[in-house]
Design an enzyme around this catalytic site. Sequence first.
Site, PDB file in Angstrom:
ATOM      1  N   ASP A 103       1.014  -1.268   0.018  1.00 36.55           N
ATOM      2  CA  ASP A 103      -0.177  -0.118  -0.065  1.00 36.55           C
ATOM      3  C   ASP A 103       0.954   1.282  -0.039  1.00 36.55           C
ATOM      4  OD1 ASP A 103       0.958   0.232   2.563  1.00 36.55           O
ATOM      5  OD2 ASP A 103      -0.980   0.009   3.429  1.00 36.55           O
ATOM      6  N   SER A 104       0.209   2.384  -0.063  1.00 37.20           N
ATOM      7  CA  SER A 104       1.187   3.686  -0.128  1.00 37.20           C
ATOM      8  C   SER A 104       1.512   4.247   1.131  1.00 37.20           C
ATOM      9  CB  SER A 104      -0.013   4.782  -0.877  1.00 37.20           C
ATOM     10  OG  SER A 104      -0.732   5.163  -0.050  1.00 37.20           O
ATOM     11  N   GLY A 105       0.875   3.609   2.203  1.00 40.03           N
ATOM     12  CA  GLY A 105       1.280   4.455   3.612  1.00 40.03           C
ATOM     13  C   GLY A 105       0.382   5.410   3.774  1.00 40.03           C
ATOM     14  N   GLY A 106      -0.519   5.873   2.975  1.00 37.33           N
ATOM     15  CA  GLY A 106      -1.378   7.047   3.100  1.00 37.33           C
ATOM     16  C   GLY A 106      -2.262   6.561   4.225  1.00 37.33           C
ATOM     17  N   PHE A 107      -3.025   5.537   3.890  1.00 37.26           N
ATOM     18  CA  PHE A 107      -3.998   5.159   4.945  1.00 37.26           C
ATOM     19  C   PHE A 107      -3.672   5.078   6.412  1.00 37.26           C
ATOM     20  CE2 PHE A 107      -6.849   2.401   7.267  1.00 37.26           C
ATOM     21  CZ  PHE A 107      -8.257   3.037   7.173  1.00 37.26           C
ATOM     22  N   ASP A 157      -2.639   8.418  -1.935  1.00 40.58           N
ATOM     23  CA  ASP A 157      -3.811   9.251  -2.060  1.00 40.58           C
ATOM     24  C   ASP A 157      -4.155   9.697  -0.615  1.00 40.58           C
ATOM     25  OD1 ASP A 157      -4.006   6.565  -0.774  1.00 40.58           O
ATOM     26  OD2 ASP A 157      -6.454   6.548  -1.172  1.00 40.58           O
ATOM     27  N   GLN A 199     -11.041   8.183  -4.931  1.00 41.16           N
ATOM     28  CA  GLN A 199     -11.780   8.299  -3.893  1.00 41.16           C
ATOM     29  C   GLN A 199     -13.249   8.929  -4.397  1.00 41.16           C
ATOM     30  OE1 GLN A 199     -11.076   7.771  -0.765  1.00 41.16           O
ATOM     31  NE2 GLN A 199      -8.640   7.175  -1.319  1.00 41.16           N
ATOM     32  N   GLY A 226     -11.227   4.552   0.402  1.00 44.70           N
ATOM     33  CA  GLY A 226     -11.844   5.398   1.120  1.00 44.70           C
ATOM     34  C   GLY A 226     -13.199   4.670   1.561  1.00 44.70           C
ATOM     35  N   ASP A 276      -8.360  -7.055   0.329  1.00 41.16           N
ATOM     36  CA  ASP A 276      -7.424  -7.239   1.302  1.00 41.16           C
ATOM     37  C   ASP A 276      -8.195  -6.779   2.734  1.00 41.16           C
ATOM     38  OD1 ASP A 276      -6.907  -4.044   1.008  1.00 41.16           O
ATOM     39  OD2 ASP A 276      -5.869  -4.580   2.942  1.00 41.16           O
ATOM     40  N   CYS A 314     -14.288 -27.498   6.400  1.00 48.31           N
ATOM     41  CA  CYS A 314     -12.846 -27.093   5.953  1.00 48.31           C
ATOM     42  C   CYS A 314     -11.855 -28.075   6.254  1.00 48.31           C
ATOM     43  CB  CYS A 314     -12.638 -25.855   7.256  1.00 48.31           C
ATOM     44  SG  CYS A 314     -11.045 -25.170   6.885  1.00 48.31           S
ATOM     45  N   CYS A 316      -8.639 -27.283   6.745  1.00 44.14           N
ATOM     46  CA  CYS A 316      -7.311 -26.852   6.897  1.00 44.14           C
ATOM     47  C   CYS A 316      -6.622 -27.474   8.226  1.00 44.14           C
ATOM     48  CB  CYS A 316      -7.405 -25.280   7.362  1.00 44.14           C
ATOM     49  SG  CYS A 316      -8.260 -24.897   8.863  1.00 44.14           S
ATOM     50  N   CYS A 319      -8.807 -27.244  11.313  1.00 44.70           N
ATOM     51  CA  CYS A 319     -10.062 -28.126  11.478  1.00 44.70           C
ATOM     52  C   CYS A 319      -9.850 -29.659  11.457  1.00 44.70           C
ATOM     53  CB  CYS A 319     -10.816 -27.529  10.421  1.00 44.70           C
ATOM     54  SG  CYS A 319     -11.611 -25.784  10.304  1.00 44.70           S
ATOM     55  N   HIS A 345      -7.031 -20.988  10.206  1.00 46.45           N
ATOM     56  CA  HIS A 345      -8.415 -21.096   9.746  1.00 46.45           C
ATOM     57  C   HIS A 345      -9.005 -20.136   8.943  1.00 46.45           C
ATOM     58  CE1 HIS A 345     -12.281 -22.501   9.258  1.00 46.45           C
ATOM     59  NE2 HIS A 345     -12.834 -21.458   9.951  1.00 46.45           N
TER      60      HIS A 345
END
Lengths: 383, 383
Positions: A103-107, A157, A199, A226, A276, A314, A316, A319, A345
């Site tokens: 990511d850009s770090g902005g958030f 952004d 945005q 956003g 994500d 499941c 995994c 489980c 899980h």
Amino acid sequence: MPLQFTLEKALKDEHGVSRARAATLVLPGKEGLGPHVVKTPMFMPVGTQGTVKAVATKELEAMGARIVLGNTYHLYLRPGHARVERLGELHKFMNWKGPLLTDSGGFQVFSLAGLNKIDDEGVTFQSHIDGSYHRFTPELSMEIQRGLGSDIVMAFDQCPPFPATEAQVESAMNRTRQWAERGLKVELKPHQNRFGIFQGGLYPRLRERSAREITELPFDGFAIGGLSIGETPDMMQKMAHFSAPLLPEDKPRYLMGVGRPEDLVEGVRAGIDLFDCVMPTRNARNGQLFTSEGKVNIKNARYQDDNAPLDPRCDCETCTQYSRAYLRHLYVCGEALSARLNSIHNLTYYIRIMTEMRQAILENRFDDWRETFYTLRNAKKPE
Amino acid sequence: MPLQFTLEKALKDEHGVSRARAATLVLPGKEGLGPHVVKTPMFMPVGTQGTVKAVATKELEAMGARIVLGNTYHLYLRPGHARVERLGELHKFMNWKGPLLTDSGGFQVFSLAGLNKIDDEGVTFQSHIDGSYHRFTPELSMEIQRGLGSDIVMAFDQCPPFPATEAQVESAMNRTRQWAERGLKVELKPHQNRFGIFQGGLYPRLRERSAREITELPFDGFAIGGLSIGETPDMMQKMAHFSAPLLPEDKPRYLMGVGRPEDLVEGVRAGIDLFDCVMPTRNARNGQLFTSEGKVNIKNARYQDDNAPLDPRCDCETCTQYSRAYLRHLYVCGEALSARLNSIHNLTYYIRIMTEMRQAILENRFDDWRETFYTLRNAKKPE
């Protein structure tokens, strides 16, 4: 080298709009690692500080995770992007051979850091770790991500908070466009691709304009920014539904920071390819587990004598090898294995629903799959 | 069904006393799991609360761990031995297919619980979790371990503190003998074997008498208790050296709660077969790592740009897939993966030195191996 994005199937909704889609994303990859094939729709586990919390990369591979997210803000602060680059870039550092999106770090600068001050040039902020002062600009964000060597680099952004006035959102949106253009001037490594972010908050008029402005720029994919920042799930889902068709059909679409399993289902339905969210791993650490039959709060005393697997559907490690009673015991005792088994899980569950949705799209039975998804969970499906 | 213990080789010291030895221990095991073969000398990772902290059982298996320890005191309090038994006993509960040894709970009652009151009948103590009152007797300790279904059941002993007067140690030793006899009257499950524990502190006269009293009883193996509780490593090593030959040659010998890598080397040299200690896992969580070249404190800033593996002589997951710089980063960030990767390495290291010592004994070159061990670590070997 540009990514390749090949639509395999795109379903149309009742108005003839192209919606849920299955595609193949091929990223060139670093020498010796690529090319990487990512079948979409896909969920990307979040590896905030160079590790998906409590999970090893071999487990990510085993569960079918094909692309992992790294956080520019965190890695810039610790251990530092220049250091990661010297040590062989992020893939080698964290031992992940698949593709990485940063990511850009902005958030994080807006949500996690201490006091921050935004101007047209960039953002000054205080580290959440030691209070030290730092400044991000669109150019520096690109340089950090270049140093990390990720496969997909996100534009820097400005994400306005929720709620925000139309004027605030419009201002952030304008800055987002200017910053996108500035970032594009910074050269990246040959294997790196760039995604733009648009945005517009919950204002359809602004979403439309921002999407138009960003998609005019030469990005290799686009993200809806956003959302999932405090609005209701219903508002989020509606805006995702409105936003997806604003993006070009022939490039990957990424809905950032989303979300709950049902949000993924509605996002895929809207025509999103990539997601994500920290939810599967964060909730795992709090004992909240996602199963085919709905949520399980493993700390609940009702599970203390329950010898059944967490989710009978499941396959995994968690489980197939452990009981609910054992998972509860680990959680109650604060054992490290708790976060790990729970995270494995939850991530497996997230990735499995993506894989199932992809298959359902390819076989033209996405609506049926979605119906079953809500029925099994005994939940009402959104309109 | 009694265990089988076959000496493969026993080296004699300069006085003709049988010392370092390699043997094969076969435990009958539960139906469907046994028989279990444990090649000794061997180190047993400690799975306090039904989990070796931060490590999965498949990892224990992969690193060559062949027997794991469970804590009676902890499992009695949480989740309760009756519950573990209902859920299929401890092997199934924690998903460990190899043999399990459970301690008697005595040591934790004296060291970890709140106020405790000892009388000839047993010990009343307060839970370290919620302050609730409980009472252990030799009989209850057997019943708990029977419920857990471990393969080796330890006698309930009284471990006097260090320092303690000769009179105090003698009193604890007498009680230990009485409690051993009482425990033997409690029937166990067919697959379970019993080890007796002898005490005597640092008093050779008492050690001799306690060893004689305990080895007269029909136990399947014997443990040296009351060491590694605060005395210096030198005192501990000397008393282990004095104590080992007091035990029968044809039964397994277990030195409880020991210790540092060099303590294992000196213990094996003294003629011990089995060891357990929380040190490899506890130190791992504190960033203290054991390597063939000595200790590494991974939080040290000198490792932040160190792209080398933690221990170049180690083939564990941690050393083959990650750098010191990454391990330091995980530690500094408090990431869950830190405890896990560190624990895997430390346990692998412990088990590898046991395996190497075994091979060296079989090949009649134990002294050379020991010499190299201290030389590589640049440390002085004990007399």
